[in-house]
Motif scaffolding. Structure first.
Motif, PDB file in Angstrom:
ATOM      1  N   LEU A  98       0.853  -1.186   0.000  1.00 29.47           N
ATOM      2  CA  LEU A  98       0.000   0.000   0.000  1.00 29.47           C
ATOM      3  C   LEU A  98       0.886   1.232   0.000  1.00 29.47           C
ATOM      4  O   LEU A  98       1.771   1.372   0.858  1.00 29.47           O
ATOM      5  CB  LEU A  98      -0.912   0.008   1.231  1.00 29.47           C
ATOM      6  CG  LEU A  98      -1.758   1.271   1.419  1.00 29.47           C
ATOM      7  CD1 LEU A  98      -2.738   1.451   0.262  1.00 29.47           C
ATOM      8  CD2 LEU A  98      -2.501   1.223   2.752  1.00 29.47           C
ATOM      9  N   ILE A  99       0.666   2.139  -0.959  1.00 30.72           N
ATOM     10  CA  ILE A  99       1.456   3.360  -1.082  1.00 30.72           C
ATOM     11  C   ILE A  99       0.518   4.543  -0.894  1.00 30.72           C
ATOM     12  O   ILE A  99      -0.513   4.655  -1.581  1.00 30.72           O
ATOM     13  CB  ILE A  99       2.128   3.430  -2.471  1.00 30.72           C
ATOM     14  CG1 ILE A  99       3.007   2.189  -2.679  1.00 30.72           C
ATOM     15  CG2 ILE A  99       2.956   4.701  -2.607  1.00 30.72           C
ATOM     16  CD1 ILE A  99       3.085   1.728  -4.097  1.00 30.72           C
ATOM     17  N   LEU A 100       0.850   5.424   0.041  1.00 33.25           N
ATOM     18  CA  LEU A 100      -0.034   6.537   0.388  1.00 33.25           C
ATOM     19  C   LEU A 100       0.596   7.858  -0.020  1.00 33.25           C
ATOM     20  O   LEU A 100       1.688   8.200   0.433  1.00 33.25           O
ATOM     21  CB  LEU A 100      -0.326   6.508   1.893  1.00 33.25           C
ATOM     22  CG  LEU A 100      -0.964   5.201   2.390  1.00 33.25           C
ATOM     23  CD1 LEU A 100      -1.128   5.220   3.897  1.00 33.25           C
ATOM     24  CD2 LEU A 100      -2.308   4.968   1.702  1.00 33.25           C
ATOM     25  N   VAL A 125       3.904   2.262   2.385  1.00 36.52           N
ATOM     26  CA  VAL A 125       4.873   3.303   2.047  1.00 36.52           C
ATOM     27  C   VAL A 125       4.219   4.662   2.245  1.00 36.52           C
ATOM     28  O   VAL A 125       3.120   4.911   1.715  1.00 36.52           O
ATOM     29  CB  VAL A 125       5.368   3.169   0.593  1.00 36.52           C
ATOM     30  CG1 VAL A 125       6.366   4.279   0.254  1.00 36.52           C
ATOM     31  CG2 VAL A 125       6.003   1.800   0.372  1.00 36.52           C
ATOM     32  N   ILE A 126       4.857   5.543   3.018  1.00 39.65           N
ATOM     33  CA  ILE A 126       4.353   6.897   3.236  1.00 39.65           C
ATOM     34  C   ILE A 126       5.473   7.896   2.946  1.00 39.65           C
ATOM     35  O   ILE A 126       6.652   7.555   3.075  1.00 39.65           O
ATOM     36  CB  ILE A 126       3.815   7.096   4.668  1.00 39.65           C
ATOM     37  CG1 ILE A 126       4.933   6.911   5.713  1.00 39.65           C
ATOM     38  CG2 ILE A 126       2.651   6.149   4.952  1.00 39.65           C
ATOM     39  CD1 ILE A 126       4.506   7.224   7.142  1.00 39.65           C
ATOM     40  N   PRO A 127       5.133   9.139   2.581  1.00 39.84           N
ATOM     41  CA  PRO A 127       6.175  10.141   2.329  1.00 39.84           C
ATOM     42  C   PRO A 127       6.629  10.825   3.617  1.00 39.84           C
ATOM     43  O   PRO A 127       5.888  10.890   4.598  1.00 39.84           O
ATOM     44  CB  PRO A 127       5.475  11.132   1.403  1.00 39.84           C
ATOM     45  CG  PRO A 127       4.031  11.038   1.761  1.00 39.84           C
ATOM     46  CD  PRO A 127       3.792   9.624   2.220  1.00 39.84           C
ATOM     47  N   ILE A 151       6.530  -0.341   7.707  1.00 42.24           N
ATOM     48  CA  ILE A 151       6.149   0.955   7.146  1.00 42.24           C
ATOM     49  C   ILE A 151       7.416   1.679   6.717  1.00 42.24           C
ATOM     50  O   ILE A 151       8.298   1.939   7.535  1.00 42.24           O
ATOM     51  CB  ILE A 151       5.361   1.804   8.164  1.00 42.24           C
ATOM     52  CG1 ILE A 151       4.089   1.065   8.611  1.00 42.24           C
ATOM     53  CG2 ILE A 151       5.006   3.162   7.558  1.00 42.24           C
ATOM     54  CD1 ILE A 151       3.322   1.758   9.712  1.00 42.24           C
ATOM     55  N   ALA A 152       7.502   1.976   5.428  1.00 43.94           N
ATOM     56  CA  ALA A 152       8.654   2.710   4.892  1.00 43.94           C
ATOM     57  C   ALA A 152       8.268   4.175   4.727  1.00 43.94           C
ATOM     58  O   ALA A 152       7.224   4.483   4.142  1.00 43.94           O
ATOM     59  CB  ALA A 152       9.085   2.123   3.562  1.00 43.94           C
ATOM     60  N   ARG A 153       9.105   5.057   5.246  1.00 39.61           N
ATOM     61  CA  ARG A 153       8.866   6.507   5.118  1.00 39.61           C
ATOM     62  C   ARG A 153       9.923   7.056   4.166  1.00 39.61           C
ATOM     63  O   ARG A 153      11.101   7.131   4.516  1.00 39.61           O
ATOM     64  CB  ARG A 153       8.949   7.160   6.504  1.00 39.61           C
ATOM     65  CG  ARG A 153       8.454   8.590   6.564  1.00 39.61           C
ATOM     66  CD  ARG A 153       8.245   8.983   8.017  1.00 39.61           C
ATOM     67  NE  ARG A 153       7.858  10.375   8.135  1.00 39.61           N
ATOM     68  CZ  ARG A 153       8.571  11.320   8.749  1.00 39.61           C
ATOM     69  NH1 ARG A 153       9.722  10.986   9.332  1.00 39.61           N
ATOM     70  NH2 ARG A 153       8.158  12.552   8.804  1.00 39.61           N
TER      71      ARG A 153
END
Length: 247
Positions: A98-100, A125-127, A151-153
């Motif tokens: 899931l990419i947000l 994935v979040i920015p 969770i990758a930031r």
């Protein structure tokens, strides 16, 4: 400074996930099976459990609904994109990510993380900029799911999409103007599902870097869904297709 985790279920899930916790504070007179489980796990892991004064507990609670328990924990340890792909590989499954794109509401972020964990994704994935971070509100809204999922930031969502595409992952974005419908897409291979900002949707460059755009049909007067609802529909369409393929 340590982050605070409020509420019985978020604290319990953080303990189960092995999240670093410095101390747990239980309000005097608080009882229940969840409290018993928290105290048991804390003891097993050598985490001190204290009962601060009423005034101190009120000060720490920040007027939030604590359900009588607060944990002092280290910040969420963010993963790398490679870590998420490694989770998929370890399960011998095609990547499901899931990419947000700039989700700003912590409650939406928490709800999306919770759904992502329940749907069986390998990570989120979040920015780093213009978006909510994994704080105590997100932990509580996710019912502790944020402690269980990678969770990758990332500094740049577009670059992250490019990296994922190089790994063989197909990027599919939710966009209300897309002609193709979400349930008509093939999600059985490695996929990254992209959900956009609550008000603006997907940014132009993010759209351009998606392999496909799909829409969710609307039958009422409103022109868009809440981001967490749209994400939930997309994620469970992926889960449905994959589990149907297994049978």
């Amino acid at each position: 400074m340590a982050d605070l985790i409020f509420g019985r279920q978020p604290v319990l899930e953080a303990l189960k996930a092995g999240q670093p916790i410095e101390k747990i504070m239980v309000q005097h007179g608080t009882h229940g099976s969840a409290i018993d489980s928290i105290c048991k796990l804390a003891k097993q892991n050598g985490i001190p459990v204290t009962q601060p004064s009423k005034d101190r507990f009120r000060e720490l609670s920040q007027e939030k609904n604590t359900q009588g328990v607060i944990a002092l924990a280290g910040a969420k340890a963010y993963a790398e994109l490679e870590d998420i792909l490694a989770v998929a590989q370890s399960r011998n499954e095609p990547a499901f990510i899931l990419i947000l794109d700039e989700i700003e509401d912590p409650q939406n972020l928490g709800a999306l993380i919770r759904t992502a964990e329940c749907a069986g994704t390998h990570g989120v994935v979040i920015p780093k900029h213009h978006a909510a971070t994994v704080n105590d509100t997100v932990m509580k809204t996710s019912a502790g799911a944020a402690a269980h999922i990678a969770i990758a930031r990332v500094p740049n969502i577009v670059h992250a999409l490019e990296d994922l595409k190089r790994s063989g992952t197909w990027i599919i974005g939710a966009d209300m103007d897309a002609k193709g419908l979400y349930h008509q897409a093939d999600f059985k291979g490695p996929v990254g599902i992209v959900i956009g900002n609550e008000g603006k949707g997907l940014r132009r460059l993010v759209k351009e870097n998606c392999d496909f755009l799909v829409s969710i049909p609307l039958f009422g007067k409103l022109q868009s869904l809440n981001a967490s609802v749209a994400g939930g529909l997309m994620l469970y369409e992926v889960a449905k297709q994959r589990h149907a393929a297994e049978r």
